[in-house]
Design a protein around this motif. Structure first.
Motif, PDB file in Angstrom:
ATOM      1  N   VAL A 377       0.870  -1.172   0.000  1.00 43.82           N
ATOM      2  CA  VAL A 377       0.000   0.000   0.000  1.00 43.82           C
ATOM      3  C   VAL A 377       0.904   1.218   0.000  1.00 43.82           C
ATOM      4  N   PHE A 378       0.692   2.125  -0.941  1.00 41.54           N
ATOM      5  CA  PHE A 378       1.597   3.246  -1.143  1.00 41.54           C
ATOM      6  C   PHE A 378       1.096   4.559  -0.560  1.00 41.54           C
ATOM      7  N   VAL A 379      -0.082   4.554   0.043  1.00 37.68           N
ATOM      8  CA  VAL A 379      -0.660   5.790   0.580  1.00 37.68           C
ATOM      9  C   VAL A 379      -1.087   5.573   2.025  1.00 37.68           C
ATOM     10  N   HIS A 380      -1.446   6.651   2.691  1.00 36.66           N
ATOM     11  CA  HIS A 380      -1.846   6.593   4.087  1.00 36.66           C
ATOM     12  C   HIS A 380      -3.085   7.450   4.302  1.00 36.66           C
ATOM     13  N   ASP A 381      -3.778   7.203   5.398  1.00 36.99           N
ATOM     14  CA  ASP A 381      -4.915   8.039   5.771  1.00 36.99           C
ATOM     15  C   ASP A 381      -4.460   9.495   5.833  1.00 36.99           C
ATOM     16  N   GLY A 382      -5.258  10.370   5.256  1.00 28.08           N
ATOM     17  CA  GLY A 382      -4.945  11.794   5.289  1.00 28.08           C
ATOM     18  C   GLY A 382      -4.169  12.298   4.090  1.00 28.08           C
ATOM     19  N   ASP A 383      -3.589  11.376   3.291  1.00 28.76           N
ATOM     20  CA  ASP A 383      -2.853  11.806   2.097  1.00 28.76           C
ATOM     21  C   ASP A 383      -3.803  12.418   1.074  1.00 28.76           C
ATOM     22  N   THR A 384      -3.326  13.424   0.340  1.00 30.06           N
ATOM     23  CA  THR A 384      -4.069  13.981  -0.783  1.00 30.06           C
ATOM     24  C   THR A 384      -3.393  13.522  -2.067  1.00 30.06           C
ATOM     25  N   LEU A 385      -4.137  12.865  -2.922  1.00 34.89           N
ATOM     26  CA  LEU A 385      -3.585  12.325  -4.159  1.00 34.89           C
ATOM     27  C   LEU A 385      -3.344  13.453  -5.163  1.00 34.89           C
ATOM     28  N   PRO A 386      -2.303  13.340  -5.987  1.00 34.12           N
ATOM     29  CA  PRO A 386      -2.014  14.408  -6.955  1.00 34.12           C
ATOM     30  C   PRO A 386      -3.123  14.558  -7.984  1.00 34.12           C
ATOM     31  N   ASP A 387      -3.341  15.787  -8.423  1.00 32.12           N
ATOM     32  CA  ASP A 387      -4.375  16.069  -9.418  1.00 32.12           C
ATOM     33  C   ASP A 387      -3.726  16.033 -10.799  1.00 32.12           C
ATOM     34  N   VAL A 388      -3.584  14.810 -11.349  1.00 31.88           N
ATOM     35  CA  VAL A 388      -2.852  14.606 -12.593  1.00 31.88           C
ATOM     36  C   VAL A 388      -3.636  13.690 -13.526  1.00 31.88           C
ATOM     37  N   ASP A 389      -3.274  13.756 -14.836  1.00 34.39           N
ATOM     38  CA  ASP A 389      -3.910  12.917 -15.855  1.00 34.39           C
ATOM     39  C   ASP A 389      -3.087  11.661 -16.092  1.00 34.39           C
ATOM     40  N   ARG A 390      -2.889  10.862 -15.076  1.00 32.27           N
ATOM     41  CA  ARG A 390      -2.147   9.613 -15.197  1.00 32.27           C
ATOM     42  C   ARG A 390      -2.637   8.660 -14.138  1.00 32.27           C
ATOM     43  N   GLU A 391      -2.172   7.413 -14.232  1.00 33.75           N
ATOM     44  CA  GLU A 391      -2.539   6.435 -13.229  1.00 33.75           C
ATOM     45  C   GLU A 391      -1.880   6.800 -11.900  1.00 33.75           C
ATOM     46  N   ILE A 392      -2.647   6.656 -10.808  1.00 34.84           N
ATOM     47  CA  ILE A 392      -2.131   6.945  -9.477  1.00 34.84           C
ATOM     48  C   ILE A 392      -2.195   5.648  -8.679  1.00 34.84           C
ATOM     49  N   PHE A 393      -1.049   5.003  -8.486  1.00 32.57           N
ATOM     50  CA  PHE A 393      -1.008   3.747  -7.760  1.00 32.57           C
ATOM     51  C   PHE A 393      -1.243   3.999  -6.272  1.00 32.57           C
ATOM     52  N   VAL A 394      -2.200   3.277  -5.700  1.00 30.83           N
ATOM     53  CA  VAL A 394      -2.392   3.360  -4.247  1.00 30.83           C
ATOM     54  C   VAL A 394      -2.090   2.031  -3.563  1.00 30.83           C
ATOM     55  N   GLY A 395      -2.068   0.933  -4.331  1.00 32.33           N
ATOM     56  CA  GLY A 395      -1.744  -0.354  -3.726  1.00 32.33           C
ATOM     57  C   GLY A 395      -1.788  -1.469  -4.748  1.00 32.33           C
ATOM     58  N   GLN A 396      -1.337  -2.641  -4.340  1.00 36.07           N
ATOM     59  CA  GLN A 396      -1.384  -3.820  -5.200  1.00 36.07           C
ATOM     60  C   GLN A 396      -1.335  -5.066  -4.330  1.00 36.07           C
ATOM     61  N   ALA A 397      -1.855  -6.168  -4.856  1.00 31.43           N
ATOM     62  CA  ALA A 397      -1.903  -7.428  -4.101  1.00 31.43           C
ATOM     63  C   ALA A 397      -1.700  -8.591  -5.049  1.00 31.43           C
ATOM     64  N   LEU A 398      -1.021  -9.636  -4.544  1.00 29.08           N
ATOM     65  CA  LEU A 398      -0.690 -10.818  -5.334  1.00 29.08           C
ATOM     66  C   LEU A 398      -1.239 -12.059  -4.654  1.00 29.08           C
ATOM     67  N   TRP A 399      -1.853 -12.937  -5.446  1.00 25.44           N
ATOM     68  CA  TRP A 399      -2.392 -14.198  -4.946  1.00 25.44           C
ATOM     69  C   TRP A 399      -1.780 -15.375  -5.709  1.00 25.44           C
ATOM     70  N   ASP A 400      -1.577 -16.487  -5.003  1.00 24.58           N
ATOM     71  CA  ASP A 400      -1.281 -17.769  -5.642  1.00 24.58           C
ATOM     72  C   ASP A 400      -2.630 -18.464  -5.801  1.00 24.58           C
ATOM     73  N   VAL A 401      -3.107 -18.578  -7.051  1.00 26.25           N
ATOM     74  CA  VAL A 401      -4.453 -19.099  -7.307  1.00 26.25           C
ATOM     75  C   VAL A 401      -4.406 -20.514  -7.884  1.00 26.25           C
ATOM     76  N   THR A 402      -3.313 -21.214  -7.640  1.00 29.07           N
ATOM     77  CA  THR A 402      -3.176 -22.581  -8.162  1.00 29.07           C
ATOM     78  C   THR A 402      -4.342 -23.457  -7.737  1.00 29.07           C
ATOM     79  N   ALA A 403      -4.775 -23.316  -6.485  1.00 29.13           N
ATOM     80  CA  ALA A 403      -5.849 -24.160  -5.948  1.00 29.13           C
ATOM     81  C   ALA A 403      -7.179 -23.936  -6.649  1.00 29.13           C
ATOM     82  N   LEU A 404      -7.341 -22.803  -7.348  1.00 33.36           N
ATOM     83  CA  LEU A 404      -8.603 -22.515  -8.036  1.00 33.36           C
ATOM     84  C   LEU A 404      -8.697 -23.217  -9.387  1.00 33.36           C
TER      85      LEU A 404
END
Length: 426
Positions: A377-404
């Protein structure tokens, strides 16, 4: 310090995967040295700073050749013997090749990197070799105005990244909108140096089909594909295309189709004089069963591409890249053919984006049916995100889905959308 073997990491504003690069170099008994552009804000000291031989800051928010020259001279004067240079920041890829030419490390030529990053030049070279049927032209208002069906065309910067300015032509208000977008990007300190000079866009025929990325290493002209990720959640937002989720290996394509993609990517790299390095190649499997290259990035993929590939095939792309620059033997796993045998590990990752200009009130996690393997997670409570015309990453998650199983359930893809929820202040 005489005789000290080192490696130069080119970092953008003290970020861009420095910590894992430092760890990979230390594992090989090599001292990392970092040259970074200046961060937009002072902030705290980087957590990797104690593990590097030295940290040098360039003169601005984006690195230049003069920064590289000065740092190489300073390290040489200190008795540091550099073995190579590396950067995962797309806009520094030519600088990396420039540094490696000075050092004598085995990297692509600067001109080859420039051709790969120039999407129009790349397309024209593929056409010369009969490897694409997609038309592409420099963007100009006259051509744009004569398009019979703008929805069948795409507009994007000739050289750019983060999908900024990439939009279907029928959703573009006109050439003036592109100029304004470019100027805003040039003022975005986070992307300092990436969008400079006069606006430069291309108009390209739209490519239909299932989009995948191929994670490739090339040693002495021989390519190995270590993973193929299918993009299962692509969305347009403003003037950006957001790549929300990927699964590896692909679930919408059979083994024969994937192998044709591997063959096509291999031919494309050869046509473009790619004889070394690690590459993130994006391509689409079209409705008529052929493959078309979207773009070839002479670097590793972003988001969770590296950890996902490691889980899937046992290959650490960062380590592999360092070894190629050192001209070390190929000790990586056999590639996609072996990885696709019985017992394959399947991965899924999702990237979460924020709304421009909004202030974060809360961050909530809602676990999916499969436990998350890794998250950031790249942001925190209270942060103000930039006002820009691009993707703003706030987080990412990875799963091992072999069992599915080999067919990723559609409801799992939907379920993971709410794994990380960002609440904003009114």
């Amino acid at each position: 310090m005489a005789g000290n073997s080192g490696f130069l990491v080119l970092s953008h504003q003290l970020r861009t995967m420095v910590a894992p690069l430092v760890a990979a170099l230390r594992q090989r008994g090599i001292t990392p040295y970092v040259l970074s552009s200046r961060p937009a804000d002072a902030g705290e000291a980087a957590d990797w700073q104690a593990d590097v031989g030295a940290l040098h800051l360039g003169g601005g928010h984006g690195l230049r050749e003069t920064d590289v020259d000065e740092t190489l001279a300073r390290l040489a004067a200190d008795g540091v013997h550099l073995l190579g240079a590396i950067s995962v920041w797309d806009a520094y890829r030519e600088l990396m090749a420039y540094a490696n030419r000075s050092i004598g490390a085995g990297d692509l030529a600067v001109g080859t990197v420039r051709q790969l990053r120039d999407k129009l030049a790349m397309r024209e070279r593929l056409r010369e070799h009969g490897l694409t049927r997609v038309g592409a032209w420099p963007f100009d208002p006259e051509r744009y105005a004569t398009l019979a069906d703008p929805s069948r065309y795409f507009v994007k910067p000739r050289t750019g990244f983060a999908s900024l300015g990439a939009v279907r032509a029928d959703r573009l208000g006109g050439a003036a909108e592109l100029t304004e977008l470019w100027e805003r990007a040039a003022r975005d300190v986070a992307y300092a140096g990436a969008f400079e000079g006069a606006p430069s866009f291309l108009l390209e025929e739209f490519i239909d089909g299932v989009e995948c990325s191929f994670e490739v290493s090339v040693q002495r002209g021989s390519a190995t594909v270590h993973a193929v990720h299918e993009k299962v959640d692509l969305r347009e937002s403003g003037r950006t295309v957001l790549e929300n989720a990927c699964v590896c290996p692909p679930t919408s394509l059979g083994a024969a189709a994937v192998q044709r993609g591997i063959d096509h990517v291999t031919l494309a790299l050869k046509a473009l004089d790619v004889d070394t390095g690690v590459h993130h190649v994006e391509a689409r499997h079209t409705p008529d069963g052929t493959w078309e290259i979207v773009e070839i990035n002479p670097r590793i993929g972003g988001a969770y591409i590296v950890p996902s590939t490691l889980v899937h095939s046992g290959v650490d792309l960062l380590g592999r890249w360092i070894d190629l620059l050192l001209d070390q033997p190929d000790t990586a796993a056999a590639g996609i053919e072996t990885a696709a045998a019985d017992g394959v590990r399947r991965t899924f990752f999702r990237v979460f984006f924020g709304d421009p200009g909004q202030r974060i009130a809360r961050i909530t996690r809602r676990p999916a049916r499969v436990e998350v393997l890794e998250e950031k997670v790249f942001v925190h409570d209270g942060d103000t995100l930039p006002d820009v015309d691009r993707e703003i990453f706030v987080g990412q998650a990875l799963w091992d889905v072999t069992a599915l199983g080999p067919d990723l359930p559609a409801d799992f893809v939907v379920e993971t959308e709410s794994y990380l929820e960002i609440g904003y202040r009114p």
